[in-house]
Scaffold this motif. Structure first.
Motif, PDB file in Angstrom:
ATOM      1  N   SER A 130       0.846  -1.199   0.000  1.00  0.00           N
ATOM      2  CA  SER A 130       0.000   0.000   0.000  1.00  0.00           C
ATOM      3  C   SER A 130       0.881   1.249   0.000  1.00  0.00           C
ATOM      4  O   SER A 130       1.916   1.313   0.659  1.00  0.00           O
ATOM      5  CB  SER A 130      -0.918   0.007   1.219  1.00  0.00           C
ATOM      6  OG  SER A 130      -0.159   0.012   2.408  1.00  0.00           O
ATOM      7  N   GLY A 131       0.461   2.237  -0.760  1.00  0.00           N
ATOM      8  CA  GLY A 131       1.202   3.495  -0.823  1.00  0.00           C
ATOM      9  C   GLY A 131       2.288   3.536  -1.871  1.00  0.00           C
ATOM     10  O   GLY A 131       2.883   4.604  -2.099  1.00  0.00           O
ATOM     11  N   LEU A 132       2.584   2.414  -2.528  1.00  0.00           N
ATOM     12  CA  LEU A 132       3.604   2.405  -3.575  1.00  0.00           C
ATOM     13  C   LEU A 132       3.019   2.917  -4.889  1.00  0.00           C
ATOM     14  O   LEU A 132       1.813   2.804  -5.123  1.00  0.00           O
ATOM     15  CB  LEU A 132       4.153   0.991  -3.769  1.00  0.00           C
ATOM     16  CG  LEU A 132       4.906   0.378  -2.596  1.00  0.00           C
ATOM     17  CD1 LEU A 132       5.335  -1.046  -2.928  1.00  0.00           C
ATOM     18  CD2 LEU A 132       6.109   1.228  -2.219  1.00  0.00           C
ATOM     19  N   PRO A 133       3.849   3.470  -5.773  1.00  0.00           N
ATOM     20  CA  PRO A 133       3.341   3.907  -7.085  1.00  0.00           C
ATOM     21  C   PRO A 133       2.924   2.707  -7.929  1.00  0.00           C
ATOM     22  O   PRO A 133       3.189   1.556  -7.586  1.00  0.00           O
ATOM     23  CB  PRO A 133       4.540   4.632  -7.698  1.00  0.00           C
ATOM     24  CG  PRO A 133       5.722   4.052  -6.999  1.00  0.00           C
ATOM     25  CD  PRO A 133       5.283   3.749  -5.607  1.00  0.00           C
ATOM     26  N   ARG A 134       2.301   2.986  -9.047  1.00  0.00           N
ATOM     27  CA  ARG A 134       1.828   1.927  -9.927  1.00  0.00           C
ATOM     28  C   ARG A 134       2.995   1.064 -10.394  1.00  0.00           C
ATOM     29  O   ARG A 134       4.082   1.567 -10.668  1.00  0.00           O
ATOM     30  CB  ARG A 134       1.101   2.516 -11.142  1.00  0.00           C
ATOM     31  CG  ARG A 134      -0.210   3.190 -10.824  1.00  0.00           C
ATOM     32  CD  ARG A 134      -0.840   3.755 -12.095  1.00  0.00           C
ATOM     33  NE  ARG A 134      -1.105   2.710 -13.066  1.00  0.00           N
ATOM     34  CZ  ARG A 134      -2.237   2.002 -13.091  1.00  0.00           C
ATOM     35  NH1 ARG A 134      -3.176   2.228 -12.190  1.00  0.00           N
ATOM     36  NH2 ARG A 134      -2.420   1.076 -14.014  1.00  0.00           N
ATOM     37  N   PRO A 135       2.782  -0.238 -10.517  1.00  0.00           N
ATOM     38  CA  PRO A 135       3.861  -1.114 -10.981  1.00  0.00           C
ATOM     39  C   PRO A 135       4.185  -0.861 -12.451  1.00  0.00           C
ATOM     40  O   PRO A 135       3.349  -0.385 -13.218  1.00  0.00           O
ATOM     41  CB  PRO A 135       3.297  -2.516 -10.773  1.00  0.00           C
ATOM     42  CG  PRO A 135       1.809  -2.335 -10.827  1.00  0.00           C
ATOM     43  CD  PRO A 135       1.547  -0.996 -10.229  1.00  0.00           C
ATOM     44  N   ALA A 136       5.410  -1.179 -12.842  1.00  0.00           N
ATOM     45  CA  ALA A 136       5.819  -1.014 -14.231  1.00  0.00           C
ATOM     46  C   ALA A 136       5.116  -2.049 -15.103  1.00  0.00           C
ATOM     47  O   ALA A 136       4.678  -3.100 -14.617  1.00  0.00           O
ATOM     48  CB  ALA A 136       7.342  -1.181 -14.345  1.00  0.00           C
ATOM     49  N   PRO A 137       4.976  -1.811 -16.408  1.00  0.00           N
ATOM     50  CA  PRO A 137       4.339  -2.790 -17.298  1.00  0.00           C
ATOM     51  C   PRO A 137       5.031  -4.146 -17.231  1.00  0.00           C
ATOM     52  O   PRO A 137       6.241  -4.251 -17.084  1.00  0.00           O
ATOM     53  CB  PRO A 137       4.495  -2.145 -18.685  1.00  0.00           C
ATOM     54  CG  PRO A 137       4.606  -0.677 -18.417  1.00  0.00           C
ATOM     55  CD  PRO A 137       5.349  -0.563 -17.123  1.00  0.00           C
ATOM     56  N   LYS A 138       4.230  -5.187 -17.320  1.00  0.00           N
ATOM     57  CA  LYS A 138       4.692  -6.580 -17.353  1.00  0.00           C
ATOM     58  C   LYS A 138       5.429  -7.012 -16.078  1.00  0.00           C
ATOM     59  O   LYS A 138       6.180  -7.978 -16.100  1.00  0.00           O
ATOM     60  CB  LYS A 138       5.587  -6.841 -18.568  1.00  0.00           C
ATOM     61  CG  LYS A 138       4.882  -6.758 -19.903  1.00  0.00           C
ATOM     62  CD  LYS A 138       5.807  -7.203 -21.027  1.00  0.00           C
ATOM     63  CE  LYS A 138       5.092  -7.186 -22.378  1.00  0.00           C
ATOM     64  NZ  LYS A 138       5.971  -7.682 -23.466  1.00  0.00           N
ATOM     65  N   THR A 139       5.222  -6.301 -14.981  1.00  0.00           N
ATOM     66  CA  THR A 139       5.891  -6.678 -13.740  1.00  0.00           C
ATOM     67  C   THR A 139       4.867  -6.979 -12.655  1.00  0.00           C
ATOM     68  O   THR A 139       3.684  -6.641 -12.771  1.00  0.00           O
ATOM     69  CB  THR A 139       6.820  -5.563 -13.236  1.00  0.00           C
ATOM     70  OG1 THR A 139       6.029  -4.423 -12.854  1.00  0.00           O
ATOM     71  CG2 THR A 139       7.817  -5.154 -14.304  1.00  0.00           C
ATOM     72  N   ALA A 140       5.338  -7.635 -11.600  1.00  0.00           N
ATOM     73  CA  ALA A 140       4.525  -7.897 -10.417  1.00  0.00           C
ATOM     74  C   ALA A 140       5.398  -7.653  -9.201  1.00  0.00           C
ATOM     75  O   ALA A 140       6.609  -7.879  -9.230  1.00  0.00           O
ATOM     76  CB  ALA A 140       4.004  -9.330 -10.425  1.00  0.00           C
ATOM     77  N   ARG A 141       4.779  -7.185  -8.125  1.00  0.00           N
ATOM     78  CA  ARG A 141       5.539  -6.912  -6.901  1.00  0.00           C
ATOM     79  C   ARG A 141       5.470  -8.080  -5.911  1.00  0.00           C
ATOM     80  O   ARG A 141       6.359  -8.247  -5.090  1.00  0.00           O
ATOM     81  CB  ARG A 141       5.004  -5.642  -6.238  1.00  0.00           C
ATOM     82  CG  ARG A 141       5.298  -4.374  -7.022  1.00  0.00           C
ATOM     83  CD  ARG A 141       5.104  -3.151  -6.136  1.00  0.00           C
ATOM     84  NE  ARG A 141       5.557  -1.945  -6.797  1.00  0.00           N
ATOM     85  CZ  ARG A 141       4.735  -1.014  -7.291  1.00  0.00           C
ATOM     86  NH1 ARG A 141       3.434  -1.165  -7.196  1.00  0.00           N
ATOM     87  NH2 ARG A 141       5.231   0.059  -7.874  1.00  0.00           N
ATOM     88  N   ALA A 142       4.404  -8.847  -5.968  1.00  0.00           N
ATOM     89  CA  ALA A 142       4.257 -10.020  -5.103  1.00  0.00           C
ATOM     90  C   ALA A 142       3.744 -11.171  -5.953  1.00  0.00           C
ATOM     91  O   ALA A 142       2.883 -10.976  -6.819  1.00  0.00           O
ATOM     92  CB  ALA A 142       3.297  -9.747  -3.947  1.00  0.00           C
ATOM     93  N   LEU A 143       4.283 -12.361  -5.712  1.00  0.00           N
ATOM     94  CA  LEU A 143       3.890 -13.549  -6.471  1.00  0.00           C
ATOM     95  C   LEU A 143       3.406 -14.610  -5.494  1.00  0.00           C
ATOM     96  O   LEU A 143       4.104 -14.963  -4.541  1.00  0.00           O
ATOM     97  CB  LEU A 143       5.075 -14.087  -7.275  1.00  0.00           C
ATOM     98  CG  LEU A 143       4.866 -15.445  -7.965  1.00  0.00           C
ATOM     99  CD1 LEU A 143       3.761 -15.349  -9.009  1.00  0.00           C
ATOM    100  CD2 LEU A 143       6.169 -15.920  -8.603  1.00  0.00           C
ATOM    101  N   ILE A 144       2.203 -15.117  -5.747  1.00  0.00           N
ATOM    102  CA  ILE A 144       1.626 -16.195  -4.940  1.00  0.00           C
ATOM    103  C   ILE A 144       1.410 -17.386  -5.852  1.00  0.00           C
ATOM    104  O   ILE A 144       0.671 -17.297  -6.841  1.00  0.00           O
ATOM    105  CB  ILE A 144       0.289 -15.768  -4.296  1.00  0.00           C
ATOM    106  CG1 ILE A 144       0.494 -14.527  -3.418  1.00  0.00           C
ATOM    107  CG2 ILE A 144      -0.299 -16.912  -3.471  1.00  0.00           C
ATOM    108  CD1 ILE A 144      -0.804 -13.925  -2.909  1.00  0.00           C
ATOM    109  N   LEU A 145       2.056 -18.505  -5.553  1.00  0.00           N
ATOM    110  CA  LEU A 145       1.917 -19.718  -6.347  1.00  0.00           C
ATOM    111  C   LEU A 145       1.062 -20.721  -5.593  1.00  0.00           C
ATOM    112  O   LEU A 145       1.256 -20.961  -4.395  1.00  0.00           O
ATOM    113  CB  LEU A 145       3.291 -20.330  -6.636  1.00  0.00           C
ATOM    114  CG  LEU A 145       4.223 -19.526  -7.538  1.00  0.00           C
ATOM    115  CD1 LEU A 145       5.576 -20.205  -7.640  1.00  0.00           C
ATOM    116  CD2 LEU A 145       3.608 -19.360  -8.928  1.00  0.00           C
ATOM    117  N   ALA A 146       0.114 -21.330  -6.295  1.00  0.00           N
ATOM    118  CA  ALA A 146      -0.759 -22.346  -5.722  1.00  0.00           C
ATOM    119  C   ALA A 146      -0.915 -23.475  -6.731  1.00  0.00           C
ATOM    120  O   ALA A 146      -0.811 -23.248  -7.939  1.00  0.00           O
ATOM    121  CB  ALA A 146      -2.128 -21.749  -5.371  1.00  0.00           C
ATOM    122  N   PRO A 147      -1.174 -24.714  -6.275  1.00  0.00           N
ATOM    123  CA  PRO A 147      -1.130 -25.858  -7.189  1.00  0.00           C
ATOM    124  C   PRO A 147      -2.346 -26.049  -8.078  1.00  0.00           C
ATOM    125  O   PRO A 147      -2.245 -26.741  -9.084  1.00  0.00           O
ATOM    126  CB  PRO A 147      -0.953 -27.055  -6.238  1.00  0.00           C
ATOM    127  CG  PRO A 147      -1.545 -26.587  -4.952  1.00  0.00           C
ATOM    128  CD  PRO A 147      -1.280 -25.134  -4.867  1.00  0.00           C
TER     129      PRO A 147
END
Length: 463
Positions: free
Chosen positions: A65-82
């Protein structure tokens, strides 16, 4: 910890929790959120239905929260599930928390249009929730970059091991920055989990709120001993006693689940099935109808055992016992969600006595007998041997060995024996675990649009 406000979460998340009717954190949330907010890696062990999604979701959204918009084609957090169902459950929960805010959550699963997913990722996202197979497909297309990922979550890591995703996780890890925070959550702790923990976690905090293999306390467990041929009629009798209540029925195979659902439909039950052969749209419609109460019985396989978060499931029936005892805990964990009570009944045929004993050894408790009597060892051994021979015979027929060769299964002209195979002897077909085969199929099944394009091309060739 008696209130979410004591965890130091930002006001927007506290307001979202209040809208969702959540005030008191569960044990995994109360013990897991503080070290995550302090930036520590975490190994969280908790039985299914204890609130693990919020345990990692809340501190992730707080940190972003409070961070600027992410750059194109990027992610700041990744959640992997099966599984797709678990990805959808996580994304839906996070979506409620960010509703009306500036943070974005994107879900990525197999069976849906990869081009549409690429378009969504082109704008960048704060949180990416994905199944490993589809994420690798998008990485190979350069549709997404993981170089900006600050937080990584491996949810239901033990099932990723069961389904053979360890190689996919290693490949994904090569795209991730070394400087990141990693959270690993699991319901059980098999020995192979140490490999994942050592690979991904750095001096982690370990939070365990229940012994591995322990089911929720409010689940009333029972077993009914019945021959395999009588199971369907027995299930009908049980379902008849609560037609207005939701029931989840687990079968061992996709074919068996579909066959059972069709049989229950002919008997007048409002029923649907969900398994690896269903398209993503079919699965979503079945789940939506089950949640809405339009259908009362949902027949599923183990691929769906962990991704179904439906609070009002009153009954779980193990129509066939799983051959992996940990899956029993996940199956029955679909009831008694969020502190509610529930009931789980297992149907045990003679061939499944060994499976039942393995479940009782894992859970360290005997399942209450409510029907029939335990099968004698001699009968159980004979039935298990017969079932094994039947499976082997079916495998031989499918592979073209033994009996007539299926149409179109002839050996191609350029076929050669595998290296090391004696001359004149057919190479052995490698055995694939059914759960792995189903998971691979559902991860790499083309979308409906892709299937239609293939059908049109096939029709043009025939013309």
């Amino acid at each position: 910890m008696t209130d979410f406000s004591m965890l130091g979460l930002n006001p927007g998340l506290l307001a979202a929790l209040e809208r969702m009717g959540l005030k008191t954190p569960t044990p995994i949330q109360a013990r897991g959120i503080p070290p995550i907010m302090d930036g520590r890696d975490l190994l969280g062990l908790a039985q299914t239905g204890t609130g693990k999604t919020l345990a990692f979701g809340l501190p992730i959204l707080h940190a972003l929260s409070g961070l600027p918009r992410p750059a194109p084609k990027t992610a700041r957090a990744l959640i992997l599930a099966p599984t797709r169902e678990l990805v959808n459950q996580i994304a839906d929960t996070l979506g409620q928390l960010v509703d009306g805010g500036h943070l974005s959550v994107v879900r990525i699963v197999g069976g849906a249009s990869i081009n549409r997913q690429s378009d969504r990722l082109a704008r960048g996202c704060d949180v990416l929730v994905a199944t490993p197979g589809r994420l690798i497909d998008l990485l190979d297309r350069s549709a997404v970059s993981l170089a900006q990922v600050r937080m990584l979550v491996l949810d239901e890591a033990d099932q990723m091991l069961d389904l053979g995703f360890i190689h996919a996780l290693r490949k994904i890890a090569r795209f991730l920055p070394e400087e990141r925070q990693t959270l690993l959550f699991s319901a059980t702790m098999p020995k192979q989990m140490a490999e994942i923990a050592d690979t991904y976690l750095t001096r982690p905090v370990k939070v365990q709120v229940s012994p591995p293999g322990k089911a929720a306390d409010k689940i009333e467990q029972a077993v009914h001993f019945v021959s395999q041929g009588d199971k369907a009629k027995l299930l009908e009798e049980y379902l008849d006693t609560h037609r207005d209540e939701s029931a989840l029925v687990f079968a061992r195979t996709k074919h068996g689940a579909e066959k059972l659902a069709r049989l229950l439909d002919t008997w007048g039950f409002a029923v649907a099935s969900i398994h690896g052969n269903k398209s993503q749209g079919q699965r979503e419609r079945a789940l939506a109808a089950f949640r809405a109460g339009e259908i009362r019985v949902l027949v599923a396989t183990d691929v769906a055992a962990r991704g179904l978060d439906i609070p009002l499931v009153e009954h779980v029936y193990n129509f066939e016992l799983p051959n992996v005892p940990e899956n029993y805990v996940h199956r029955i964990g679909r009831t008694a969600r969020a502190g509610r009570a529930g009931r789980a009944v297992a149907f045990c045929s003679p061939a499944e006595m060994a499976d039942l004993r393995a479940i009782e050894a894992l859970t360290r408790q005997s399942v209450t007998v409510i029907g029939g009597a335990p099968w004698a060892d001699s009968l159980a051994d004979a039935a298990r041997a017969k079932a094994k021979e039947t499976r082997m015979q079916a495998q031989r027929q499918r592979s073209g060995r033994g009996g007539a060769r299926p149409h179109g299964a002839g050996k191609p002209d350029d076929a050669k024996p595998a290296a090391g195979t004696p001359v004149g002897q057919k190479p052995r077909k490698p055995r694939v675990h059914p759960a792995l085969a189903e998971a691979f199929a559902e991860e790499h099944r083309p979308s409906g649009a892709a299937r239609n394009r293939r059908r049109r091309k096939a029709g043009q060739r025939r013309d």
